[in-house]
Design a protein around this motif. Structure first.
Motif, PDB file in Angstrom:
ATOM      1  N   ARG A 111     -22.212  -5.172  14.013  1.00 41.38           N
ATOM      2  CA  ARG A 111     -23.125  -6.617  14.482  1.00 41.38           C
ATOM      3  C   ARG A 111     -24.063  -6.743  14.246  1.00 41.38           C
ATOM      4  NH1 ARG A 111     -20.334 -11.359  14.643  1.00 41.38           N
ATOM      5  NH2 ARG A 111     -21.194 -11.964  16.454  1.00 41.38           N
ATOM      6  N   ARG A 112     -24.882  -6.431  14.390  1.00 40.85           N
ATOM      7  CA  ARG A 112     -26.390  -6.274  14.178  1.00 40.85           C
ATOM      8  C   ARG A 112     -26.532  -6.113  12.033  1.00 40.85           C
ATOM      9  NH1 ARG A 112     -30.421  -4.692  11.440  1.00 40.85           N
ATOM     10  NH2 ARG A 112     -32.032  -4.982  11.713  1.00 40.85           N
ATOM     11  N   ARG A 113     -25.467  -6.139  11.627  1.00 33.10           N
ATOM     12  CA  ARG A 113     -25.582  -6.031  10.007  1.00 33.10           C
ATOM     13  C   ARG A 113     -24.623  -7.392   9.586  1.00 33.10           C
ATOM     14  NH1 ARG A 113     -26.598  -0.693   7.468  1.00 33.10           N
ATOM     15  NH2 ARG A 113     -27.724   0.705   8.768  1.00 33.10           N
ATOM     16  N   GLY A 114     -24.855  -7.827  10.199  1.00 31.57           N
ATOM     17  CA  GLY A 114     -23.900  -8.792   9.974  1.00 31.57           C
ATOM     18  C   GLY A 114     -22.292  -8.678  10.089  1.00 31.57           C
ATOM     19  N   SER A 164     -23.192  -7.499   5.448  1.00 24.94           N
ATOM     20  CA  SER A 164     -23.035  -8.796   5.934  1.00 24.94           C
ATOM     21  C   SER A 164     -21.322  -8.777   5.619  1.00 24.94           C
ATOM     22  CB  SER A 164     -23.737  -9.826   6.212  1.00 24.94           C
ATOM     23  OG  SER A 164     -23.500 -10.637   6.441  1.00 24.94           O
TER      24      SER A 164
END
Length: 360
Positions: A204-207, A182
């Motif tokens: 993006r899912r991982r921040g 992230s």
């Protein structure tokens, strides 16, 4: 059953749509009725023999050359010669139709197949790939090891699920290996393709924040997928982002733009790659690498958590498919030609005959 059989290295004439025997599942295997199969660079590259060290051009140039004169390449596969004749098709969404006792619980379930397999276990980097080392999903049926079959419970269409295995698996594996976390800035080359658009979402899912390299016409679509910064293809990356600004580069493009990738990486940054669609031969200034303590990460073998992660993300609604179009299986040549035009975002999918709603 009907299948597309690739008969050797060469042009589109090597793609033979014909009747072949239905495979029989043996011990530890499952027979899957294919509902949809994705189209990827790897099928085109394998047909062309692009993985041979004798090929130094991008996929498009290699395709044009092979269209003019076919040439068998003894090192044209991922690790050696491709075992032609071969049914390609790396992406498979299907229904488990039959199998040995070990796969009995899968029968009747909609499934995805993990195409990258680690036959010696995940402590050994040796790997084999469906559709590169043995017959794949450009057919009405395919048989695979039971261990590589993953049930999926979601409301996606079959075609949408077929966009996932190769592109999203390759992307998740690269992000996993690079340890993306992230708040980091991830630069994605070729962001509109199957792997690229998957990487935008998965990073993006991982921040992470995402800078996506693409054409201006595709910028809005990539912003919709989560890209924070859109960079026009061919732009000066140092001018756009600044030196030492990027934590991780995901580069499946390579080619002439490769030197700038190391310029924009921070000290201790990571560059990860599983492809080179713009050309495999690049210029590397070693000083950019060692003076900045950069880590270069090559990815082919998928790590153990990768595919199970994807199924989890799908079932929780944390990612979405990017379906560029659907073709009947017999129109594979049209699908691959459209793929190589690179005007799309996401993935194309082939649907075999006798699938509900398909008239091919």
């Amino acid at each position: 059953m009907m299948a597309v059989v690739t008969t050797g290295n060469g042009g589109y004439d090597k793609l033979d749509y014909r009747e072949v025997p239905i495979p029989v599942a043996g011990d530890g295997e499952v027979l899957i009725r294919v509902l949809a199969a994705g189209v990827n660079n790897t099928e085109i590259n394998t047909r062309l023999g692009w993985y041979s060290s004798s090929v130094t051009t991008d996929t498009d140039a290699a395709s044009q050359a092979q269209g003019a004169s076919a040439e068998h390449k003894s090192d044209g596969g991922w690790s050696a010669a491709t075992p032609f004749p071969l049914i390609q098709g790396t992406d498979c969404c299907g229904v488990a139709a039959a199998g040995s006792a070990a796969g009995a619980a899968l029968i009747g379930k909609r499934v995805l197949v993990r195409p990258c397999m680690r036959p010696n276990g995940f402590d050994d980097m040796e790997n084999i790939w469906m559709a590169s080392d043995f017959d794949g999903a450009f057919a009405q049926f395919v048989k695979v090891p039971t261990s590589e079959v993953f049930p999926v419970d979601c409301d996606w269409s079959d075609a949408e699920l077929a966009t996932i295995p190769c592109a999203y698996g390759t992307s998740e594996n690269m992000l996993h290996r690079a340890g993306v976390t992230s708040g980091e800035l991830v630069l994605v080359a070729g962001a509109s393709g199957g792997v690229g658009s998957a990487t935008v979402q998965l990073a993006r899912r991982r921040g992470a924040r995402v800078a996506a390299i693409t054409s201006s016409s595709k910028g809005d679509a990539l912003r919709d997928l989560g890209a924070d910064i859109i960079i026009e293809r061919g732009a000066d990356l140092v001018r756009e982002l600044g030196e030492k600004s990027v934590d991780v580069v995901v580069d499946n493009v390579a080619g002439s733009g490769f030197p700038q990738m190391l310029k924009v990486l921070k000290r201790g940054g990571r560059l990860v790659s599983s492809g080179a669609i713009a050309g495999p031969i690049v210029e590397l200034d070693m000083r950019d690498m060692y003076l900045k303590d950069i880590t270069l990460i090559g990815c082919t073998a998928w790590d153990e958590p990768v595919f199970a992660n994807l199924v989890y993300y799908i079932e929780r609604g944390e990612i979405r498919p990017v379906l560029a179009g659907v073709f009947p299986l017999k129109e594979i040549v049209a699908a691959q030609k459209e793929f190589l035009r690179k005007t799309h975002v996401g993935n194309f999918v082939l649907v075999p005959p006798d699938v509900p709603g398909n008239n091919s």
